[in-house]
Design a protein around this motif. Structure first.
Motif, PDB file in Angstrom:
ATOM      1  N   GLU A 149       0.813  -1.203   0.000  1.00 24.70           N
ATOM      2  CA  GLU A 149       0.000   0.000   0.000  1.00 24.70           C
ATOM      3  C   GLU A 149       0.850   1.256   0.000  1.00 24.70           C
ATOM      4  O   GLU A 149       0.398   2.317  -0.415  1.00 24.70           O
ATOM      5  CB  GLU A 149      -0.919  -0.001   1.230  1.00 24.70           C
ATOM      6  N   VAL A 150       2.092   1.162   0.477  1.00 27.62           N
ATOM      7  CA  VAL A 150       2.962   2.328   0.571  1.00 27.62           C
ATOM      8  C   VAL A 150       3.977   2.327  -0.560  1.00 27.62           C
ATOM      9  O   VAL A 150       4.084   3.270  -1.342  1.00 27.62           O
ATOM     10  CB  VAL A 150       3.671   2.376   1.944  1.00 27.62           C
ATOM     11  N   GLU A 151       4.741   1.247  -0.661  1.00 29.74           N
ATOM     12  CA  GLU A 151       5.826   1.192  -1.622  1.00 29.74           C
ATOM     13  C   GLU A 151       5.315   1.163  -3.062  1.00 29.74           C
ATOM     14  O   GLU A 151       5.937   1.728  -3.962  1.00 29.74           O
ATOM     15  CB  GLU A 151       6.695  -0.037  -1.345  1.00 29.74           C
ATOM     16  N   MET A 152       4.175   0.484  -3.300  1.00 27.96           N
ATOM     17  CA  MET A 152       3.639   0.433  -4.654  1.00 27.96           C
ATOM     18  C   MET A 152       3.270   1.824  -5.129  1.00 27.96           C
ATOM     19  O   MET A 152       3.590   2.219  -6.260  1.00 27.96           O
ATOM     20  CB  MET A 152       2.406  -0.482  -4.684  1.00 27.96           C
TER      21      MET A 152
ATOM     22  N   LEU B 203       5.500  -8.256  -7.252  1.00 27.75           N
ATOM     23  CA  LEU B 203       5.733  -8.558  -5.841  1.00 27.75           C
ATOM     24  C   LEU B 203       5.179  -7.460  -4.940  1.00 27.75           C
ATOM     25  O   LEU B 203       4.640  -7.727  -3.857  1.00 27.75           O
ATOM     26  CB  LEU B 203       7.232  -8.740  -5.599  1.00 27.75           C
ATOM     27  N   LEU B 204       5.309  -6.188  -5.380  1.00 31.06           N
ATOM     28  CA  LEU B 204       4.783  -5.082  -4.586  1.00 31.06           C
ATOM     29  C   LEU B 204       3.255  -5.070  -4.559  1.00 31.06           C
ATOM     30  O   LEU B 204       2.642  -4.672  -3.566  1.00 31.06           O
ATOM     31  CB  LEU B 204       5.294  -3.754  -5.146  1.00 31.06           C
ATOM     32  N   ALA B 205       2.644  -5.519  -5.684  1.00 31.35           N
ATOM     33  CA  ALA B 205       1.177  -5.469  -5.770  1.00 31.35           C
ATOM     34  C   ALA B 205       0.516  -6.446  -4.814  1.00 31.35           C
ATOM     35  O   ALA B 205      -0.628  -6.225  -4.392  1.00 31.35           O
ATOM     36  CB  ALA B 205       0.740  -5.769  -7.205  1.00 31.35           C
TER      37      ALA B 205
ATOM     38  N   ARG C 111      -4.663  -6.492  -8.002  1.00 34.98           N
ATOM     39  CA  ARG C 111      -3.996  -5.194  -7.874  1.00 34.98           C
ATOM     40  C   ARG C 111      -2.901  -5.041  -8.933  1.00 34.98           C
ATOM     41  O   ARG C 111      -2.732  -3.976  -9.510  1.00 34.98           O
ATOM     42  CB  ARG C 111      -3.382  -5.085  -6.471  1.00 34.98           C
ATOM     43  N   TYR C 112      -2.181  -6.118  -9.201  1.00 33.70           N
ATOM     44  CA  TYR C 112      -1.110  -6.087 -10.211  1.00 33.70           C
ATOM     45  C   TYR C 112      -1.669  -5.794 -11.597  1.00 33.70           C
ATOM     46  O   TYR C 112      -1.174  -4.935 -12.320  1.00 33.70           O
ATOM     47  CB  TYR C 112      -0.375  -7.437 -10.185  1.00 33.70           C
ATOM     48  N   ARG C 113      -2.733  -6.487 -11.981  1.00 36.32           N
ATOM     49  CA  ARG C 113      -3.326  -6.285 -13.305  1.00 36.32           C
ATOM     50  C   ARG C 113      -3.865  -4.862 -13.446  1.00 36.32           C
ATOM     51  O   ARG C 113      -3.696  -4.227 -14.492  1.00 36.32           O
ATOM     52  CB  ARG C 113      -4.434  -7.306 -13.544  1.00 36.32           C
TER      53      ARG C 113
ATOM     54  N   LEU D  57       7.070   7.520  -8.931  1.00 35.54           N
ATOM     55  CA  LEU D  57       8.394   7.806  -9.483  1.00 35.54           C
ATOM     56  C   LEU D  57       8.470   7.483 -10.965  1.00 35.54           C
ATOM     57  O   LEU D  57       9.105   8.195 -11.747  1.00 35.54           O
ATOM     58  CB  LEU D  57       9.450   6.996  -8.706  1.00 35.54           C
ATOM     59  N   ILE D  58       7.789   6.423 -11.379  1.00 32.48           N
ATOM     60  CA  ILE D  58       7.757   6.060 -12.803  1.00 32.48           C
ATOM     61  C   ILE D  58       7.049   7.142 -13.605  1.00 32.48           C
ATOM     62  O   ILE D  58       7.539   7.611 -14.641  1.00 32.48           O
ATOM     63  CB  ILE D  58       7.071   4.690 -12.995  1.00 32.48           C
ATOM     64  N   LEU D  59       5.885   7.566 -13.125  1.00 35.64           N
ATOM     65  CA  LEU D  59       5.109   8.586 -13.841  1.00 35.64           C
ATOM     66  C   LEU D  59       5.866   9.902 -13.894  1.00 35.64           C
ATOM     67  O   LEU D  59       5.823  10.617 -14.905  1.00 35.64           O
ATOM     68  CB  LEU D  59       3.750   8.780 -13.165  1.00 35.64           C
ATOM     69  N   SER D  60       6.560  10.218 -12.811  1.00 37.22           N
ATOM     70  CA  SER D  60       7.300  11.478 -12.759  1.00 37.22           C
ATOM     71  C   SER D  60       8.411  11.488 -13.812  1.00 37.22           C
ATOM     72  O   SER D  60       8.639  12.510 -14.479  1.00 37.22           O
ATOM     73  CB  SER D  60       7.883  11.675 -11.365  1.00 37.22           C
ATOM     74  N   ALA D  61       9.096  10.364 -13.984  1.00 38.36           N
ATOM     75  CA  ALA D  61      10.169  10.297 -14.979  1.00 38.36           C
ATOM     76  C   ALA D  61       9.623  10.489 -16.387  1.00 38.36           C
ATOM     77  O   ALA D  61      10.239  11.160 -17.237  1.00 38.36           O
ATOM     78  CB  ALA D  61      10.895   8.955 -14.862  1.00 38.36           C
TER      79      ALA D  61
END
Length: 500
Positions: free
Chosen positions: A112-115, A144-146, A151-153, A121-125
């Motif tokens: 819930e936090v790290e994902m 693994l984070l999802a 949630r992953y899909r 960070l991906i969107l910002s780049a």
């Protein structure tokens, strides 16, 4: 009022030699592509080649890594002689602060936090650089984070919508190391390219690539061999001879030996394959070199591929037979490639032969079929591979000469490793036979599809003057058995009657 253009979009090159051919021309722009493969199959190299191609075209490109550090990626690039100049590299990696006690989550699950932080960070780049090509390495970290498949899909679907609105062509790398392989992402991607690594009992690993799906494009199906070289990945597309059929007028290739040409009904027809078969030491390789030498003398180009003997041994033997193969090599009329059996894949060998043909070779010698089969003993469809290659060469008017070694020295029980009738248009046989206390040699044509030929058996010999095909061995019976009855043997008569 302007009308929307229906012109097809120009495909993007992957930057990988041969892969664009497999993909039917390249990648459709502004789509997401899934690159699957176990660690060591070359996914990172694929992503770097894809981005380097974009840099060469003046595009803005971004590499987002969730696992490897920037130093590790630079080391990969340097191993291929590249730099990362022009590639915007973003590391989205956990920091060492996560090891501190105050960073251990108690009320919230890490997903819930790290994902959320990782996605941000991906969107910002992407928003910062507005790239046209993106590589995201790797999906396993997101999975693994999802924590859950749903949630992953949903996160991957959200990324797809985000990239689609920004005209990005994206490669998602998946090393498939997550606990459960979620195949649902394949349905989201526009195309799925799978890299495979197989370990052989002996020799180098065999690497193959397959296009599992590609929406709207006619990719070449099946498995295609590829190699990771110092300059990057090179794909050898699976040979499909039916796609290159051409009708050509056929001439005849002379051997430079009139008696042999007479035996062959004038020579070897262009676009045919000839199997020279016989026991060891009968002169099969030398006879193949004779055809090459005669053709080189007329100005033609040829290529020879050696699986067993070395190039130096072949040239030394040719010198002893008064053949100037060294001079033809120096003049650019002949290429001789010694194949390393432990490093061979069928696709790699086919690519080398096709390159020789594209460079102008009109005679190709493969010496020998037995060596070719022993080079890749685990391959189940070697005969089919070879048949496709011979068909391809034949459609381009190339004369292919195959050397086949028969097991056994004398007698009628000798056998070859491959089905000659399936592979070869012509079969030229060399045999030993005993003659007046000496071991002599004979040559005959057992099969020829292009024209009529002699049914005779002629004497065959080699000396410092070269190869000689002599007179017809008439009067002999049983030459092919190795122990013939010579014509000088007196007829058996009745025993004289005893006089009382």
């Amino acid at each position: 009022m302007s009308q929307k253009s229906n012109a097809p979009q120009e495909l993007l090159s992957t930057g990988i030699q041969g892969l664009d051919v497999v993909l039917g021309g390249g990648l459709s722009p502004n789509r997401i592509y899934l690159i699957e493969g176990e660690p060591g199959t070359g996914k990172t190299t694929t992503g770097l080649q894809f981005l380097r191609e974009g840099v060469d075209r003046g595009e803005t490109v971004v590499y987002i890594t969730l696992a490897e550090t920037g130093d590790e990626l630079r080391a990969v690039a340097e191993s291929h002689g590249w730099t990362l100049d022009g590639i915007h590299l973003h590391e989205v990696l956990p920091t060492e602060d996560l090891l501190r006690d105050d960073q251990q989550y108690t009320m919230f699950h890490p997903s819930e936090v790290e994902m959320a932080n990782t996605i941000q960070l991906i969107l910002s780049a992407i928003e910062t650089h507005q790239p046209t090509r993106v590589v995201l390495d790797s999906l396993s970290e997101l999975q693994l984070l999802a924590d859950t498949a749903l949630r992953y899909r949903r996160q991957v679907l959200a990324l797809k919508q985000f990239f689609a609105k920004r005209n990005c062509t994206v490669m998602l790398l998946d090393d498939r190391t997550a606990a459960s392989a979620d195949l649902q992402v394949r349905s989201i991607a526009h195309a799925v390219i799978q890299f495979d690594l197989a370990v052989k009992d002996y020799g180098a690993e065999r690497r193959r690539v397959r296009v599992i799906k590609y929406r709207g494009r006619n990719a070449i199906g099946g498995m295609h061999d590829y190699n990771i070289t110092q300059g990057g990945i090179v794909v050898h597309p699976r040979l499909v001879a039916a796609e290159s059929r051409q009708l050509r007028p056929g001439g005849q290739l002379k051997s430079g030996l009139p008696p042999l040409d007479a035996l062959l009904g004038g020579g070897l027809e262009e676009g045919t394959s000839t199997l020279i078969v016989g026991p060891p030491g009968t002169g099969k390789s030398s006879l193949a070199a004779q055809f090459v030498s005669a053709f080189n003398k007329t100005g033609g180009k040829a290529a020879m591929f050696l699986f067993e003997e070395s190039k130096s041994n072949l040239l030394n033997r040719a010198d002893g037979l008064n053949m100037d193969l060294r001079g033809f090599i120096a003049g650019g009329k002949l290429t001789i490639q010694q194949v390393d059996p432990a490093e061979l894949s069928p696709g790699q060998f086919s690519a080398a032969v096709i390159k020789a043909e594209s460079d102008g070779a009109k005679i190709v010698v493969i010496d020998s079929l037995n060596g070719y089969m022993n080079a890749v003993p685990d391959e189940r469809f070697l005969t089919t591979h070879m048949h496709e290659l011979l068909t391809y060469l034949g459609q381009r008017g190339v004369v292919t000469i195959l050397v086949g070694i028969q097991q056994g020295m004398l007698g009628g029980s000798m056998s070859s490793a491959m089905d000659a009738s399936y592979l070869a248009d012509n079969v030229l046989m060399l045999r030993y036979f005993e003659d007046d206390g000496e071991v002599s040699q004979a040559v005959s044509v057992f099969k020829k599809r292009g024209s009529m030929h002699e049914r005779t058996i002629r004497r065959f010999s080699m000396s410092s003057r070269g190869i000689a095909v002599g007179e017809v061995l008439r009067g002999y019976r049983g030459i092919l058995t190795g122990v013939p009855v010579p014509p000088t043997t007196p007829a058996v008569t009745d025993m004289p009657m005893k006089v009382r």
